[in-house]
Design a protein around this motif. Structure first.
Motif, PDB file in Angstrom:
ATOM      1  N   GLN A  85       0.594  -0.793  -0.200  1.00 53.61           N
ATOM      2  CA  GLN A  85       0.030  -0.169   0.044  1.00 53.61           C
ATOM      3  C   GLN A  85       0.789   1.227  -0.089  1.00 53.61           C
ATOM      4  O   GLN A  85       1.651   0.991   0.366  1.00 53.61           O
ATOM      5  CB  GLN A  85      -1.070  -0.203   0.965  1.00 53.61           C
ATOM      6  CG  GLN A  85      -1.683  -1.043   0.622  1.00 53.61           C
ATOM      7  CD  GLN A  85      -3.230  -1.304   2.092  1.00 53.61           C
ATOM      8  OE1 GLN A  85      -3.245   0.108   3.372  1.00 53.61           O
ATOM      9  NE2 GLN A  85      -3.055  -2.260   2.858  1.00 53.61           N
ATOM     10  N   MET A  92      -1.499  -4.994   0.148  1.00 55.70           N
ATOM     11  CA  MET A  92      -2.804  -5.182   0.264  1.00 55.70           C
ATOM     12  C   MET A  92      -3.203  -6.722   1.032  1.00 55.70           C
ATOM     13  O   MET A  92      -2.536  -7.563   0.296  1.00 55.70           O
ATOM     14  CB  MET A  92      -3.126  -4.828  -1.274  1.00 55.70           C
ATOM     15  CG  MET A  92      -3.114  -3.853  -1.799  1.00 55.70           C
ATOM     16  SD  MET A  92      -3.902  -2.607  -1.362  1.00 55.70           S
ATOM     17  CE  MET A  92      -5.829  -3.449  -2.306  1.00 55.70           C
ATOM     18  N   ILE A  93      -4.460  -7.256   1.371  1.00 64.32           N
ATOM     19  CA  ILE A  93      -4.690  -8.567   1.405  1.00 64.32           C
ATOM     20  C   ILE A  93      -5.966  -8.834   0.913  1.00 64.32           C
ATOM     21  O   ILE A  93      -7.113  -8.532   0.236  1.00 64.32           O
ATOM     22  CB  ILE A  93      -5.748  -8.583   3.361  1.00 64.32           C
ATOM     23  CG1 ILE A  93      -4.721  -7.957   4.180  1.00 64.32           C
ATOM     24  CG2 ILE A  93      -5.689  -9.795   3.211  1.00 64.32           C
ATOM     25  CD1 ILE A  93      -4.520  -8.070   5.263  1.00 64.32           C
ATOM     26  N   ALA A 114      -8.047 -11.506  -0.736  1.00 65.99           N
ATOM     27  CA  ALA A 114      -9.657 -12.116   0.150  1.00 65.99           C
ATOM     28  C   ALA A 114      -9.364 -13.502  -0.902  1.00 65.99           C
ATOM     29  O   ALA A 114      -9.346 -14.861  -0.490  1.00 65.99           O
ATOM     30  CB  ALA A 114     -10.939 -11.345   0.476  1.00 65.99           C
ATOM     31  N   PHE A 165      -9.206 -10.235  -5.492  1.00 63.94           N
ATOM     32  CA  PHE A 165      -9.897  -9.246  -5.320  1.00 63.94           C
ATOM     33  C   PHE A 165     -11.576  -9.655  -6.064  1.00 63.94           C
ATOM     34  O   PHE A 165     -12.578  -8.462  -6.139  1.00 63.94           O
ATOM     35  CB  PHE A 165     -10.074  -8.027  -4.896  1.00 63.94           C
ATOM     36  CG  PHE A 165      -8.944  -7.316  -4.251  1.00 63.94           C
ATOM     37  CD1 PHE A 165      -9.325  -7.635  -2.314  1.00 63.94           C
ATOM     38  CD2 PHE A 165      -7.792  -7.051  -4.525  1.00 63.94           C
ATOM     39  CE1 PHE A 165      -8.168  -7.417  -1.298  1.00 63.94           C
ATOM     40  CE2 PHE A 165      -6.570  -6.330  -3.739  1.00 63.94           C
ATOM     41  CZ  PHE A 165      -7.061  -6.475  -2.002  1.00 63.94           C
ATOM     42  N   PHE A 190       1.033   3.209  -5.241  1.00 63.36           N
ATOM     43  CA  PHE A 190       1.256   1.410  -4.929  1.00 63.36           C
ATOM     44  C   PHE A 190       2.573   0.721  -5.290  1.00 63.36           C
ATOM     45  O   PHE A 190       2.932   1.289  -6.443  1.00 63.36           O
ATOM     46  CB  PHE A 190      -0.513   0.646  -4.649  1.00 63.36           C
ATOM     47  CG  PHE A 190      -1.289   1.221  -4.482  1.00 63.36           C
ATOM     48  CD1 PHE A 190      -2.291   2.188  -4.564  1.00 63.36           C
ATOM     49  CD2 PHE A 190      -1.879  -0.299  -3.516  1.00 63.36           C
ATOM     50  CE1 PHE A 190      -3.066   1.586  -3.493  1.00 63.36           C
ATOM     51  CE2 PHE A 190      -3.406  -0.128  -2.558  1.00 63.36           C
ATOM     52  CZ  PHE A 190      -3.951   1.430  -2.685  1.00 63.36           C
TER      53      PHE A 190
END
Lengths: 332, 282
Positions: B79, B90-91, B93, B144, B264
């Motif tokens: 980030q 960044m996670i 998912a 994402f 980023f």
């Protein structure tokens, strides 16, 4: 027959007086208007280059072009639908939290999302409202014909003025009329352009558009939108994974499912808008500087630009007529 | 007639010599391609890859996670205001590796990255859902909820300049790679993720400015001895190479400039086996 000459007698003509012609009145080259024309030509030719007018106008054009897809009615409607889905999703998450009495810390990403959801919604709503409100003025600016050609027109007029003033000052007299005609044509073109291209309406709209977009077109706003995006994208991930197992009622489930299913569209729309804002901050700043240019000569912002062109064009035409060589008046 | 007869042996000899020369040149070229190196100062028969430029396929090993250990090919996204070592990342998912902080990548239909040629994104580059359709280098991977992928393009889709095809150079067991054309595509957006970075060509231009600039650059180069403007900036990707196994590792970080993720940073780690071969199709 032979007596005839004797009757008439000898012809004695008096001496004719010398024919006198009035001396030609000398031609006068009015120097002051020609020099003023030369100075005007230099300013018009080099001013736009030195002042970066080409870059500023090109930036304005690029900003208008790149925002075009986001200003269309269906794009704005889609953005509003995205926002409504996000609201329903946030309400659904809140509902599940309250009904299931979920403790803080079980879903840390969603905890953060719940804390920020109303702020994110407020900022996104404000952004969309501003973009929608700017729509009519945006369309008027976009309707200006050949906006990015304005600097070329000014420089062309300047070059003609330099050429014409040199002819008037130093050239042959028989070329003077032709040069004056050319300069009047260039001046008329510059003066008429604002009326033929909708620049007058567009420039007024542009002056109103700038403050409308000012809070949007900043690095800080982009950073905030990026932070909001990260919260949303991570929340969506949590909703699709760990939070799925949590029981929910039909209303909450509908809201959450609608948000999760629409996430690719929502994220695409949001990313695209944030990208356009980010990539046009420089263009916006250039447009603001263009707005400041007419203020330097006492006019009001962008709205003064058409009148500046009218004034400069008229001055060019007027000075060229005043600089036309003419005969001196006779003095007694 | 006699003159023609006399000329024939000379013509035949000339033709034979020409054919030998051409055949020799072609053989030299093809052997250079097969060996996978443009220059060959240190021939290495075991690996088939020598010091110099490595031409061929960098076949990617799929990413894998065993506990905290990540192997193979993967990607992280840092980030803004973060750093490559500590994040925050960044996670994703859609990834389980390192709690979603790492996204594992699989080789695409070509098996990996080809050098000295482009593996361009298809047209259209995305489906209606924004999923990337480029599948040559890596398999489109969920990020994402939307698939992202990689391509290398003659004109970078985000920053717009013409960029050189990927090249990897081996020297003293170390790899240096020009991956300026490395482009990630996700959700109808393109992000240059190359190393070095191409100099963007997206600034607003007055009508005719680009042509005038080209003419000026030519004049400046020809008559003013001006050095050509740099087309890339920043450092290249680096890595290691084992000549015995031809195993390679390439890694780099690439700051996103412009677009929605301005600021980023992408961290890329490629692992696999180098297969010397031909250039990628154009």
């Amino acid at each position: 027959m032979s007596a005839l000459p004797q009757i008439l007698g000898p012809l004695d003509l008096p001496q004719a007086p010398p024919v006198t012609r009035a001396a030609a009145t000398p031609m006068r080259r009015p120097k002051a208007p020609a020099l003023a024309l030369l100075a005007l030509g230099v300013v018009l030719t080099f001013g736009p280059i030195v002042g970066g007018l080409f870059a500023k106008v090109a930036s304005g054009k690029q900003l208008i072009d790149q925002f075009a897809p986001h200003m269309e009615a269906d794009a704005l409607a889609r953005d509003n639908t995205d926002l409504a889905r996000l609201r329903r999703g946030a309400a659904g998450v809140d509902g599940v939290y309250l009904r299931q009495r979920l403790p803080e810390g079980r879903f840390p990403i969603l905890d953060e999302y719940r804390r920020q959801a109303s702020g994110i919604d407020g900022r996104a709503t404000n952004l969309l409202d501003r973009v929608e409100a700017a729509g009519p003025d945006y369309r008027r600016v976009a309707a200006i014909g050949g906006f990015d050609r304005v600097p070329f027109l000014i420089v062309a007029c300047g070059l003609v003025a330099i050429y014409g003033s040199c002819v008037l000052l130093f050239g042959r007299r028989n070329r003077a009329r032709w040069a004056v005609g050319l300069m009047m044509l260039a001046g008329a073109a510059l003066s008429m352009y604002p009326f033929l291209s909708d620049l007058r309406t567009g420039a007024h709209a542009g002056e109103r558009l700038l403050p409308q977009l000012a809070p949007v077109m900043t690095r800080e706003n982009v950073r905030q939108l990026q932070r909001d995006f990260v919260v949303l994208v991570e929340a969506d991930g949590e909703l699709e994974t760990g939070f799925r197992k949590v029981p929910r009622n039909a209303t909450a489930a509908a809201g959450i499912t609608a948000m999760v299913n629409a996430w690719p569209t929502i994220s695409s729309d949001l990313a695209s808008l944030v990208g356009v804002i980010n990539d046009n901050i420089h263009n916006y700043n250039e447009l603001e500087q263009l707005d400041a240019l007419p203020r330097r000569v006492g006019l009001s912002g962008l709205a003064g630009l058409p009148w500046l062109l009218v004034g400069v064009g008229s001055a060019c035409a007027g000075l060229s007529v005043a600089a036309l060589p003419r005969r001196r008046k006779e003095t007694r | 007639m006699n003159r023609n007869r006399g000329a024939r042996p000379t013509q035949v000899v000339t033709m034979v010599v020409a054919v030998i020369l051409v055949a020799g040149a072609l053989a030299a070229c093809s052997s250079g391609q097969k060996s996978g190196a443009k220059s060959n100062p240190k021939a290495n028969t075991t690996s088939g890859a020598n010091a110099g430029e490595l031409v061929g396929l960098f076949r990617l090993t799929p990413g894998a996670a065993k506990g905290n250990q990540i192997t193979g090919t993967w990607f992280r996204m840092v980030q803004p205001q973060g750093d490559a070592q500590h994040g925050p990342y960044m996670i994703n998912a859609n990834s389980r590796a390192d709690g979603g902080q790492v996204t594992l990548l699989k080789p695409g239909t070509s098996g990996g990255l080809r050098t000295e040629g482009y593996q361009s994104e298809p047209t259209p580059a995305f489906d209606s859902g924004g999923h990337s359709l480029a599948d040559a280098i890596t398999t489109p991977t969920p990020f994402f909820g939307v698939n992202f992928s990689i391509s290398t393009n003659r004109v970078d889709p985000q920053t717009k300049p013409a960029v050189a095809p990927p090249t990897v150079t081996l020297k003293d067991g170390k790899l240096t790679a020009d991956l300026a054309s490395w482009s990630a595509s996700w959700n109808k957006q393109n992000f240059n993720q190359g190393a070095p970075k191409p100099v963007p060509n997206t600034a607003a231009k007055a009508p005719g400015q680009e042509k005038a600039q080209r003419v000026w650059d030519w004049v400046a180069g020809k008559y003013l001895d001006a050095a050509p403007k740099p087309t890339v900036t920043g450092s290249a990707a680096t890595g290691t190479f084992d000549p015995k196994t031809r195993a390679f590792v390439l890694q780099w970080s690439s700051h996103i400039e412009g677009g929605p993720f301005n600021g980023f940073t992408g961290l890329w780690h490629l692992e696999g086996i180098f297969e010397p071969g031909q250039r990628a199709p154009g």
